[in-house]
Write a protein that holds these residues in place. Structure first.
Motif, PDB file in Angstrom:
ATOM      1  N   UNK A 121       0.829  -1.208   0.000  1.00  0.00           N
ATOM      2  CA  UNK A 121       0.000   0.000   0.000  1.00  0.00           C
ATOM      3  C   UNK A 121       0.861   1.254   0.000  1.00  0.00           C
ATOM      4  N   UNK A 122       1.972   1.209   0.736  1.00  0.00           N
ATOM      5  CA  UNK A 122       2.873   2.360   0.772  1.00  0.00           C
ATOM      6  C   UNK A 122       3.496   2.602  -0.595  1.00  0.00           C
ATOM      7  N   UNK A 123       3.908   1.541  -1.271  1.00  0.00           N
ATOM      8  CA  UNK A 123       4.475   1.700  -2.607  1.00  0.00           C
ATOM      9  C   UNK A 123       3.440   2.307  -3.562  1.00  0.00           C
ATOM     10  N   UNK A 124       2.184   1.868  -3.413  1.00  0.00           N
ATOM     11  CA  UNK A 124       1.123   2.425  -4.257  1.00  0.00           C
ATOM     12  C   UNK A 124       0.928   3.914  -3.966  1.00  0.00           C
ATOM     13  N   UNK A 125       1.018   4.282  -2.675  1.00  0.00           N
ATOM     14  CA  UNK A 125       0.893   5.699  -2.310  1.00  0.00           C
ATOM     15  C   UNK A 125       1.994   6.526  -2.950  1.00  0.00           C
ATOM     16  N   UNK A 126       3.203   5.969  -2.971  1.00  0.00           N
ATOM     17  CA  UNK A 126       4.321   6.670  -3.598  1.00  0.00           C
ATOM     18  C   UNK A 126       4.074   6.799  -5.100  1.00  0.00           C
ATOM     19  N   UNK A 127       3.627   5.723  -5.710  1.00  0.00           N
ATOM     20  CA  UNK A 127       3.394   5.713  -7.154  1.00  0.00           C
ATOM     21  C   UNK A 127       2.339   6.749  -7.556  1.00  0.00           C
ATOM     22  N   UNK A 128       1.262   6.821  -6.751  1.00  0.00           N
ATOM     23  CA  UNK A 128       0.151   7.705  -7.098  1.00  0.00           C
ATOM     24  C   UNK A 128       0.251   9.076  -6.424  1.00  0.00           C
ATOM     25  N   UNK A 129       1.355   9.312  -5.703  1.00  0.00           N
ATOM     26  CA  UNK A 129       1.567  10.624  -5.110  1.00  0.00           C
ATOM     27  C   UNK A 129       0.710  10.931  -3.898  1.00  0.00           C
ATOM     28  N   UNK A 130       0.273   9.910  -3.173  1.00  0.00           N
ATOM     29  CA  UNK A 130      -0.536  10.110  -1.965  1.00  0.00           C
ATOM     30  C   UNK A 130       0.395  10.294  -0.764  1.00  0.00           C
TER      31      UNK A 130
END
Length: 218
Positions: free
Chosen positions: A18-27
């Motif tokens: 989930x953290x990697x996804x946040x980084x990817x999507x700029x969250x």
């Protein structure tokens, strides 16, 4: 106990993804929460499996200071970045103590850790120049000391004889090397710490080290 351990491991892995996804999507705001929670999960796993062994307690200290470093680096000021470097410095000392507590196994292949440390030190000149641009001589000295302690951690990790720990230490150093190269490119400002490559190698490295230590203790 086994089911609880598996549950914590699954939740920790899910939080990392989930953290990697946040980084990817700029969250960014969610990232500032999910990133240190990965360390919380690894600490919980160590407490559940480590059975009070000395190496496990040192590992908890290392992960705890990693979590504090994550929190310190929230934001974009050189002061917070330097504070995070200091906290991770202590964390790497604790990792070194963890490996010493496990015992060193000087197999021939383990000495390759020295060669790896030398190769990863090649870009340090560029990194230190970037650090000097960002925060002057104190920042450059701090990063030079940090590079020395993380190289020590890497070599000791390889000397444990554990493939898990050796690979984990290497991947962790790769993450820090990416941060250093980022700093070399943008020396007038703190490096961007939200690249997906940095986060993936950071979490995977610490997870592999944790797994290696716990497997050596069971």
């Amino acid at each position: 106990m086994l089911s609880l351990t598996v549950l914590v491991a699954v939740l920790t892995a899910a939080d990392a993804v989930a953290d990697w996804a946040c980084v990817w999507f700029g969250r960014r705001r969610i990232h500032y929460l999910t990133k240190p929670l990965v360390m919380v999960g690894l600490i919980a796993l160590t407490l559940l499996v480590g059975d009070g062994e000395r190496a496990a307690w040192w590992l908890v200290v290392a992960l705890f200071f990693g979590m504090l470093g994550d929190i310190s680096m929230i934001g974009s000021s050189p002061r917070r970045f330097l504070g995070g470097v200091a906290l991770f410095f202590v964390g790497h000392l604790a990792y070194a103590a963890t490996f010493l507590a496990l015992g060193l196994d000087a197999r021939t292949w383990s000495w390759a850790g020295f060669a790896v440390a030398v190769v990863l030190a090649i870009p340090m000149g560029r990194v230190l120049r970037g650090a000097r641009q960002m925060g002057g001589p104190p920042m450059a000295v701090a990063l030079a000391a940090y590079a020395l302690v993380i190289a020590t951690m890497l070599v000791l990790g390889w000397l444990t004889g554990s493939v898990w720990i050796a690979v984990g230490a290497l991947v962790f150093v790769v993450s820090d090397t990416l941060i250093g190269l980022n700093l070399a490119e943008h020396g007038n400002a703190p490096p961007r710490l939200t690249n997906v490559q940095i986060m993936v190698t950071y979490h995977v490295g610490q997870a592999l080290i944790t797994a290696g230590v716990l497997l050596a203790l069971v």
